[in-house]
Design a protein around this motif. Structure first.
Motif, PDB file in Angstrom:
ATOM      1  N   LYS A 111       0.865  -1.184   0.000  1.00  0.00           N
ATOM      2  CA  LYS A 111       0.000   0.000   0.000  1.00  0.00           C
ATOM      3  C   LYS A 111       0.899   1.231   0.000  1.00  0.00           C
ATOM      4  CE  LYS A 111      -4.283  -1.582   2.179  1.00  0.00           C
ATOM      5  NZ  LYS A 111      -5.236  -1.350   3.291  1.00  0.00           N
ATOM      6  N   VAL A 112       0.702   2.092  -0.988  1.00  0.00           N
ATOM      7  CA  VAL A 112       1.541   3.287  -1.117  1.00  0.00           C
ATOM      8  C   VAL A 112       0.641   4.524  -1.221  1.00  0.00           C
ATOM      9  CG1 VAL A 112       3.397   4.412  -2.390  1.00  0.00           C
ATOM     10  CG2 VAL A 112       3.240   1.915  -2.379  1.00  0.00           C
ATOM     11  N   LEU A 161      -2.933  10.078  -6.998  1.00  0.00           N
ATOM     12  CA  LEU A 161      -3.271   8.651  -7.043  1.00  0.00           C
ATOM     13  C   LEU A 161      -2.434   7.857  -6.040  1.00  0.00           C
ATOM     14  CD1 LEU A 161      -3.436   8.136 -10.927  1.00  0.00           C
ATOM     15  CD2 LEU A 161      -5.278   8.749  -9.365  1.00  0.00           C
ATOM     16  N   ASN A 162      -3.068   6.862  -5.437  1.00  0.00           N
ATOM     17  CA  ASN A 162      -2.381   5.953  -4.517  1.00  0.00           C
ATOM     18  C   ASN A 162      -2.559   4.508  -5.000  1.00  0.00           C
ATOM     19  OD1 ASN A 162      -1.766   8.150  -2.763  1.00  0.00           O
ATOM     20  ND2 ASN A 162      -3.875   8.046  -1.974  1.00  0.00           N
ATOM     21  N   TRP A 163      -1.703   3.600  -4.533  1.00  0.00           N
ATOM     22  CA  TRP A 163      -1.749   2.201  -4.989  1.00  0.00           C
ATOM     23  C   TRP A 163      -2.131   1.263  -3.868  1.00  0.00           C
ATOM     24  CZ3 TRP A 163       3.975   2.012  -6.873  1.00  0.00           C
ATOM     25  CH2 TRP A 163       4.134   2.837  -7.998  1.00  0.00           C
ATOM     26  N   ASP A 164      -2.697   0.162  -4.296  1.00  0.00           N
ATOM     27  CA  ASP A 164      -2.863  -1.010  -3.423  1.00  0.00           C
ATOM     28  C   ASP A 164      -2.548  -2.221  -4.313  1.00  0.00           C
ATOM     29  OD1 ASP A 164      -3.484  -2.915  -1.619  1.00  0.00           O
ATOM     30  OD2 ASP A 164      -5.464  -2.156  -1.107  1.00  0.00           O
ATOM     31  N   ILE A 165      -1.367  -2.803  -4.110  1.00  0.00           N
ATOM     32  CA  ILE A 165      -0.861  -3.827  -5.034  1.00  0.00           C
ATOM     33  C   ILE A 165      -0.639  -5.149  -4.292  1.00  0.00           C
ATOM     34  CG2 ILE A 165       1.168  -4.531  -6.398  1.00  0.00           C
ATOM     35  CD1 ILE A 165       1.522  -1.609  -7.151  1.00  0.00           C
ATOM     36  N   ILE A 166      -0.959  -6.244  -4.949  1.00  0.00           N
ATOM     37  CA  ILE A 166      -0.545  -7.569  -4.486  1.00  0.00           C
ATOM     38  C   ILE A 166       0.361  -8.151  -5.561  1.00  0.00           C
ATOM     39  CG2 ILE A 166      -1.276  -9.931  -4.003  1.00  0.00           C
ATOM     40  CD1 ILE A 166      -3.731  -8.822  -2.652  1.00  0.00           C
ATOM     41  N   MET A 167       1.556  -8.541  -5.159  1.00  0.00           N
ATOM     42  CA  MET A 167       2.500  -9.087  -6.131  1.00  0.00           C
ATOM     43  C   MET A 167       3.065 -10.419  -5.651  1.00  0.00           C
ATOM     44  SD  MET A 167       6.102  -6.990  -5.793  1.00  0.00           S
ATOM     45  CE  MET A 167       6.860  -8.037  -7.050  1.00  0.00           C
ATOM     46  N   ARG A 168       3.486 -11.217  -6.612  1.00  0.00           N
ATOM     47  CA  ARG A 168       4.128 -12.498  -6.334  1.00  0.00           C
ATOM     48  C   ARG A 168       5.582 -12.399  -6.746  1.00  0.00           C
ATOM     49  NH1 ARG A 168       3.006 -18.094  -9.489  1.00  0.00           N
ATOM     50  NH2 ARG A 168       4.372 -17.037 -10.951  1.00  0.00           N
ATOM     51  N   SER A 169       6.491 -12.785  -5.845  1.00  0.00           N
ATOM     52  CA  SER A 169       7.912 -12.623  -6.131  1.00  0.00           C
ATOM     53  C   SER A 169       8.717 -13.751  -5.494  1.00  0.00           C
ATOM     54  CB  SER A 169       8.400 -11.275  -5.590  1.00  0.00           C
ATOM     55  OG  SER A 169       9.804 -11.148  -5.742  1.00  0.00           O
ATOM     56  N   GLY A 170       9.846 -14.043  -6.111  1.00  0.00           N
ATOM     57  CA  GLY A 170      10.768 -15.023  -5.556  1.00  0.00           C
ATOM     58  C   GLY A 170      11.754 -14.401  -4.581  1.00  0.00           C
ATOM     59  N   TYR A 171      11.695 -13.056  -4.434  1.00  0.00           N
ATOM     60  CA  TYR A 171      12.621 -12.357  -3.545  1.00  0.00           C
ATOM     61  C   TYR A 171      12.015 -12.174  -2.159  1.00  0.00           C
ATOM     62  CZ  TYR A 171      15.243 -11.235  -7.786  1.00  0.00           C
ATOM     63  OH  TYR A 171      15.971 -11.321  -8.927  1.00  0.00           O
ATOM     64  N   ASP A 172      12.901 -11.958  -1.160  1.00  0.00           N
ATOM     65  CA  ASP A 172      12.387 -11.722   0.185  1.00  0.00           C
ATOM     66  C   ASP A 172      11.915 -10.280   0.309  1.00  0.00           C
ATOM     67  OD1 ASP A 172      14.654 -10.144   0.616  1.00  0.00           O
ATOM     68  OD2 ASP A 172      15.777 -11.797   1.504  1.00  0.00           O
ATOM     69  N   ILE A 173      11.303  -9.958   1.447  1.00  0.00           N
ATOM     70  CA  ILE A 173      10.642  -8.665   1.612  1.00  0.00           C
ATOM     71  C   ILE A 173      11.633  -7.500   1.590  1.00  0.00           C
ATOM     72  CG2 ILE A 173      10.714  -8.647   4.139  1.00  0.00           C
ATOM     73  CD1 ILE A 173       7.772  -7.609   4.004  1.00  0.00           C
ATOM     74  N   SER A 174      12.876  -7.739   2.015  1.00  0.00           N
ATOM     75  CA  SER A 174      13.865  -6.653   2.019  1.00  0.00           C
ATOM     76  C   SER A 174      14.157  -6.160   0.606  1.00  0.00           C
ATOM     77  CB  SER A 174      15.160  -7.123   2.690  1.00  0.00           C
ATOM     78  OG  SER A 174      15.731  -8.205   1.983  1.00  0.00           O
ATOM     79  N   LYS A 175      14.148  -7.101  -0.369  1.00  0.00           N
ATOM     80  CA  LYS A 175      14.382  -6.727  -1.762  1.00  0.00           C
ATOM     81  C   LYS A 175      13.237  -5.856  -2.282  1.00  0.00           C
ATOM     82  CE  LYS A 175      16.829  -7.419  -5.642  1.00  0.00           C
ATOM     83  NZ  LYS A 175      18.250  -7.059  -5.773  1.00  0.00           N
ATOM     84  N   ILE A 176      12.008  -6.173  -1.865  1.00  0.00           N
ATOM     85  CA  ILE A 176      10.850  -5.377  -2.277  1.00  0.00           C
ATOM     86  C   ILE A 176      10.926  -3.992  -1.645  1.00  0.00           C
ATOM     87  CG2 ILE A 176       8.323  -5.303  -2.384  1.00  0.00           C
ATOM     88  CD1 ILE A 176       9.592  -7.699  -3.845  1.00  0.00           C
ATOM     89  N   GLU A 177      11.336  -3.928  -0.377  1.00  0.00           N
ATOM     90  CA  GLU A 177      11.431  -2.646   0.332  1.00  0.00           C
ATOM     91  C   GLU A 177      12.469  -1.733  -0.308  1.00  0.00           C
ATOM     92  OE1 GLU A 177      12.285  -4.049   4.227  1.00  0.00           O
ATOM     93  OE2 GLU A 177      10.173  -4.147   4.844  1.00  0.00           O
TER      94      GLU A 177
END
Length: 715
Positions: free
Chosen positions: A171-172, A221-237
């Protein structure tokens, strides 16, 4: 760690079994879906091998993952070189997973493959680069070169690629001044896409002003995204490192909530939305309170109060529907050993049931009637139990067919032929034991079609055929049996050459008349080959006799049909199961035998004029315009019989090898379920006996192998 490695080995073998046909399919279709499947599988192997402490394998599959990522991104194209790299890599991975001892061969193969991967990543081809030998092609010549420990699973479902991914909810809420800081939110989206896949994206437009009041230098505009990734949460952050100071960013790992619940209980809509962080507990409580007063649906209230968008509610409803369907089709994976034990116990129940029925025959009066009625009820239940158990053991033949795509590709390359494998009836189900024993016969027949059946490219061009030859693998159910066909569109069998060879070996005389079917049956004789020269793959007169032996062991039959210039068809007929059959119990003298019920056409007591002796054919029975060979079972088994005159006894007409036989017996005792017990080859080498069964009185009845019996008569 040993436990992890054991789990990884089983998972990896299943992934490799599914992956190889997918790679061959990619060469034909160039499908983006196939690219994604291969990428996900390689990614799973990389992650799982790392967890199991197999770092060499993890590093190798990481290289492969980078290669497939480049293909997925469009910077590299799918061609024959890429497919060779992938297939040879599967061979090296399989050897590594199987625990093959390190050797110069495996180490050299790895070094060459890594070199090829680097070259392909740089140049997009292997022009002028050292080619790696096709190791699986060597196994086409000698299946013992590389041990393939893969096995057909009782469940075809493979969710291993999903378990390697994590799901994140992002959520951004951007500050209106974000553009002035030189940040483009769309670039952040592109960065996220490079790390995984956006499963759902909701854009919050509630702050967006009317066009007249819109300031293009401000972000509304703001986002609410659900994504699927092979990376851990730190990489997304890390993706949001430059916007955290002037925006609100919330990232939650919702993997467990996003995957279907394992307890398979239908969740309420509010619980699903709460688990996915679409709403919070306070919002859910308010909606539930309002629902009690208004009677409106929860989904409707969620949207009205602005707690969730239409898309979010729709997604939650779809999730709820998926869970309901999962409950309806829930399954578990069971060891085949447990199923085998269950089948053995069922066999003992049937034997015990027969004993009870026999004991009931000695009871008189009303008591006997009640016992017989109870046994008949038990018989119905037992049959239903058997049908359900057999259904559990039945698996689709498709995975067995699919594994031959690689075999056809590699073997065709050896002969410089362009051959495509076409699969039909992959959903046809067959007993797991039968499928496992069918693998070798199919491999021999496909090899025969590639070597002998399919012409060279030059020959096909001269004869006006499509240069791309085809081999068809087809399975279907018919008349209580399963049929498997191996068909090619090649040159067909030269009947004159087969006949000449048969005459040379003394199987027939030059003056003998013989049908095509009987003539082609000589191809299954040991040492019989019409090949002009011996090659690596065939021509030694071994192979087709192995096919016949294996099919006989499965209580099946095989026949060949061929038309010169059009192609050849091998047709295998197999029973659905090898464990329990419906049989007719017969008596010859004091001995009892079982004839499989599916083989029986009818039973008759012939008149004297219908029994004749024909020169060169022996005794026959004339039935509706057709002469059928008469077999006196008491002579065949060298036992005493109550009757020696066919006109006083009974004659059972059975189907065998696309013809018929007449079996002379003293009595038809009755039909019953027969539990097949295998017999040691030391006890009998008689081809007319396929096994034995224990009767209700504890005595043994031998089971007749009609096809083996017919083979003895013919030869």
């Amino acid at each position: 760690m040993e436990g992890l490695r054991e789990i990884f080995t089983g998972e990896a073998q299943e992934i490799l079994q599914n992956l190889e046909p997918e790679i061959v399919n990619l060469e034909e279709t160039k499908s983006p879906d196939a690219v994604n499947k291969i990428f996900r599988s390689v990614h799973t192997l990389k992650g799982s091998s790392g967890m199991a402490g197999l770092m060499e394998l993890s590093e190798f599959t990481h290289k492969l993952e980078n290669l497939m990522d480049a293909v997925r991104g469009g910077s590299l194209q799918v061609d024959g070189d890429l497919i060779d790299i992938l297939l040879n890599s599967m061979d090296w991975i399989r050897m590594n997973v199987a625990g093959t001892d390190k050797s110069d061969v495996t180490e050299t193969l790895k070094i060459q493959l890594l070199s090829q991967i680097d070259a392909y990543m740089q140049n997009g081809n292997l022009s002028g680069h050292l080619q790696v030998p096709a190791y699986n092609s060597l196994s086409a010549i000698n299946s013992e070169v590389i041990a393939d420990n893969t096995s057909v699973k009782s469940s075809a479902t493979d969710n291993s690629d999903e378990t390697a991914y994590r799901f994140y909810r992002i959520k951004v809420v951007f500050k209106e001044s974000v553009f002035r800081n030189g940040i483009d939110p769309l670039m952040i989206i592109e960065d996220l896409v490079s790390l995984g896949r956006i499963s759902r994206r909701v854009v919050d437009k509630r702050k967006l002003p009317d066009f007249e009041n819109l300031d293009p230098e401000k972000c509304f505009l703001n986002w609410d995204i659900i994504m699927r990734s092979g990376y851990d949460i730190s990489k997304i952050e890390d993706t949001f490192i430059f916007v955290r100071d002037h925006s609100t960013v919330k990232i939650n790992d919702i993997t467990e909530a996003f995957n279907a619940p394992r307890n398979l209980e239908v969740q309420k809509l509010g619980e699903i939305m709460l688990s996915k962080n679409i709403i919070n507990k306070q919002e859910l409580d308010k909606v539930l309170e309002t629902q009690k007063q208004s009677g409106k649906k929860i989904a409707e209230l969620m949207i009205e109060k602005g707690y969730a968008s239409d898309e979010e509610v729709k997604s939650a409803l779809e999730e709820q529907d998926k869970i309901k369907k999962k409950i309806e089709s829930s399954s578990i994976r069971v060891s085949t050993g447990k199923l085998d034990k269950l089948l053995n116990l069922l066999g003992e129940i049937i034997i015990g049931q027969s004993a009870i029925m026999r004991a009931a025959e000695g009871i008189e009066g009303d008591e006997a009637e009640r016992v017989v009625s109870a046994v008949n009820g038990l018989d119905r239940t037992t049959r239903e139990f058997q049908e359900n158990l057999m259904g559990i053991r039945m698996i689709p033949i498709g995975p067995t067919f699919e594994q031959f795509r690689r075999f056809v590709r590699d073997t065709a390359k050896i002969f410089n032929k362009d051959i495509k494998l076409v699969i039909e009836g992959a959903e046809t189900e067959l007993d797991k034991t039968v499928i496992e024993k069918l693998n070798d016969p199919l491999k021999h027949m496909i090899r025969n079609s590639i070597d002998h059946g399919i012409e060279s490219t030059e020959e096909r061009k001269k004869s006006g055929k499509n240069l791309n030859a085809e081999i068809f693998l087809k399975a279907y159910h018919q008349e209580g049996s399963v049929y498997v066909e191996v068909r090619d569109d090649g040159r067909g069998i030269d009947k004159l050459r087969v006949r000449k060879k048969a005459e040379q070996l003394g199987f027939i005389k030059h003056s003998d008349e013989i049908s095509d079917e009987n003539l082609f049956s000589f191809l299954f004789m040991p040492g019989f080959s019409t090949a002009e020269k011996v090659g690596d793959l065939s021509g030694r007169g071994v192979g087709m006799d192995v096919v016949k032996t294996n099919i006989d062991e499965l209580r099946g039959t095989i026949k060949i049909e061929s038309e010169k210039g059009r192609g050849t068809v091998f047709t295998i007929k197999l029973p659905l199961t090898l464990a329990i059959i419906d049989g007719m119990l017969i008596r010859v003298g004091e001995h009892k035998y079982v004839i499989p019920l599916l083989s029986i056409v009818e039973s008759i007591r012939p008149a004297k004029k219908e029994v004749k002796t024909i020169k060169g054919q022996g005794e026959v029975v004339y039935i509706r315009g057709q002469y059928v060979s008469l077999i006196r079972l008491y002579e065949l088994f060298r036992i005493k019989s109550e009757y020696t005159d066919p006109c006083n006894s009974l004659v059972v007409i059975v189907e065998a090898n696309n013809g018929m036989l007449a079996l002379m017996v003293d009595e038809l005792i009755g039909q019953q379920q027969i539990v097949i017990k295998s017999m040691d080859s030391e006890l009998t080498k008689n081809r007319a006996i396929s096994g034995a069964s224990i009767l209700g009185d504890g005595k043994i009845a031998l089971i007749l192998d009609i096809h083996g019996l017919a083979g003895d008569v013919i030869h």
